[in-house]
Design an enzyme around this catalytic site. Structure first.
Site, PDB file in Angstrom:
ATOM      1  N   GLY A  93       0.760 -18.353  25.764  1.00 33.13           N
ATOM      2  CA  GLY A  93       1.396 -18.818  24.532  1.00 33.13           C
ATOM      3  C   GLY A  93       0.767 -18.324  23.239  1.00 33.13           C
ATOM      4  O   GLY A  93       0.749 -19.046  22.242  1.00 33.13           O
ATOM      5  N   SER A  94       0.281 -17.070  23.219  1.00 38.65           N
ATOM      6  CA  SER A  94      -0.341 -16.576  21.992  1.00 38.65           C
ATOM      7  C   SER A  94       0.687 -16.420  20.862  1.00 38.65           C
ATOM      8  O   SER A  94       0.366 -16.685  19.698  1.00 38.65           O
ATOM      9  CB  SER A  94      -1.073 -15.260  22.239  1.00 38.65           C
ATOM     10  OG  SER A  94      -0.200 -14.293  22.766  1.00 38.65           O
ATOM     11  N   SER A  95       1.930 -16.043  21.181  1.00 40.46           N
ATOM     12  CA  SER A  95       2.933 -15.831  20.121  1.00 40.46           C
ATOM     13  C   SER A  95       3.284 -17.153  19.435  1.00 40.46           C
ATOM     14  O   SER A  95       3.380 -17.216  18.206  1.00 40.46           O
ATOM     15  CB  SER A  95       4.221 -15.233  20.673  1.00 40.46           C
ATOM     16  OG  SER A  95       3.950 -14.161  21.490  1.00 40.46           O
ATOM     17  N   ALA A  97       1.433 -19.867  19.371  1.00 41.78           N
ATOM     18  CA  ALA A  97       0.257 -20.378  18.660  1.00 41.78           C
ATOM     19  C   ALA A  97       0.091 -19.666  17.318  1.00 41.78           C
ATOM     20  O   ALA A  97      -0.195 -20.299  16.292  1.00 41.78           O
ATOM     21  CB  ALA A  97      -0.991 -20.200  19.519  1.00 41.78           C
ATOM     22  N   ASP A 138       6.456 -24.429  24.095  1.00 42.98           N
ATOM     23  CA  ASP A 138       5.194 -23.794  23.704  1.00 42.98           C
ATOM     24  C   ASP A 138       4.868 -24.054  22.232  1.00 42.98           C
ATOM     25  O   ASP A 138       3.708 -24.234  21.850  1.00 42.98           O
ATOM     26  CB  ASP A 138       5.233 -22.284  24.004  1.00 42.98           C
ATOM     27  CG  ASP A 138       6.542 -21.623  23.583  1.00 42.98           C
ATOM     28  OD1 ASP A 138       7.465 -22.329  23.112  1.00 42.98           O
ATOM     29  OD2 ASP A 138       6.650 -20.395  23.724  1.00 42.98           O
TER      30      ASP A 138
END
Ligand code: MEV
Length: 305
Positions: A93-95, A97, A138
């Site tokens: 879930g980096s995008s 976050a 997310d």
């Protein structure tokens, strides 16, 4: 000194309810304390400067900035820099976050005091604009943190009172493409609506029981529900031989339960593990080719650093 704001937001792990959540059913997600950090400051001239060394999708930052500037009619140029504890490769879930952290950081820089719900709504619209699909679970994890019972588009975002769950996270070594898998399930749904809806309803029963099991700290029960959820995801044809092998190996090593986590097709699996079995389970997952990601869950949502 020039004003500079740093904000961080956590990644996520889907506990139960992936895919069915896209069709309006609930899921449970927990926030991971691998965090994306975003630093914003004013800059001279009229060109924004966006530096995203660790984020493949700098478009998430660009789009968030554009939306924020339009909403508040801002002309002032800014410099935005991102930095992450985790790679976008593993599907944690980096995008989402980075999107949530960008809105929070900009709202602090420009004194706009956006509420978490407003940050959620803005971030969700960015995700939909870029990816076209997604339930927004997310984004909820990145914004609100902790462990959340969630319904599509943020219709329900209920924090589940829990301590950290005893999870082991195994990465399958293969990057999954969520939109592709969501479309694959949609194609099956369109061919056989009754069958796929039936699976979604069974998953929903598990999700609702899991919410109670988490509240009761009944990990035995939660583990069984996770195993069943994995079988239903196999029926949806989103698991892979590697994910199945990792799940099977961890069950053999004595977990409460295990399942793939996320869209499937690669990325990660999770196992709910008695403390004394942790090392044995990690070794079993590694032995079938998975790698262990050391992360804490039930982490804090978006925050100023
Ligand atoms: C992906 O991690 C989870 C899905 O349910 C998609 C979504 O909820 O956006 C497959």
């Amino acid at each position: 000194m020039a004003k500079s704001i740093t904000v961080s937001a956590p990644g996520k792990l889907m506990l139960l309810g992936e895919h069915s959540v896209v069709y309006g059913f609930p899921c449970i997600v927990t926030a991971m304390d691998t965090r994306m950090r975003v630093t914003v400051e004013f800059c001279d001239g009229d060109t924004d400067l966006i530096i995203t060394p660790q984020v493949k999708e700098s478009k998430f930052v660009t789009q968030s900035l554009k939306l924020f500037k339009n909403k508040f009619k801002i002309k002032q140029a800014v410099k935005i820099q991102t930095q992450g504890d985790f790679s976008h490769q593993v599907g944690l879930g980096s995008s989402s976050a980075v999107t949530v952290a960008t809105f929070k950081a900009l709202s602090e820089l420009f004194n706009k005091s956006l509420s978490n719900k407003e940050i959620f709504d803005l971030s969700y619209s960015v995700t939909i604009a870029i990816q076209g699909v997604g339930s927004g679970f997310d984004i909820a994890a990145a914004t609100f943190g902790k462990t959340v019972y969630y319904v599509y588009g943020g219709k329900v975002i209920d924090l589940i009172k829990t301590e950290e769950l005893p999870l082991v996270v195994g990465y399958s070594g293969l990057k999954a493409d969520t939109p592709t898998l969501v479309r694959k399930v949609k194609a099956d749904y369109e061919i056989n609506k009754n069958r796929v809806t039936g699976i979604f309803k069974e998953i929903t029963l598990l999700v609702n029981k899991a919410k109670i099991a988490i509240l009761d700290k009944n990990y035995q029960q939660l583990g069984l529900l996770m195993n069943k959820n994995h079988c239903l995801l196999q029926n949806l044809r989103v698991s892979t031989p590697k994910l199945d092998a990792m799940v099977k190996a961890s069950i053999k090593a004595g977990v409460y339960g295990a399942k793939l986590s996320g869209a499937g097709g690669g990325d990660c699996m999770i196992a709910l593990v008695p403390l004394e079995k942790r090392t044995e389970v990690e070794n079993a997952i590694t032995k079938v080719g998975g790698s262990i990601i050391n992360v804490n869950n039930n982490a804090q949502g978006v925050r100023l650093e």
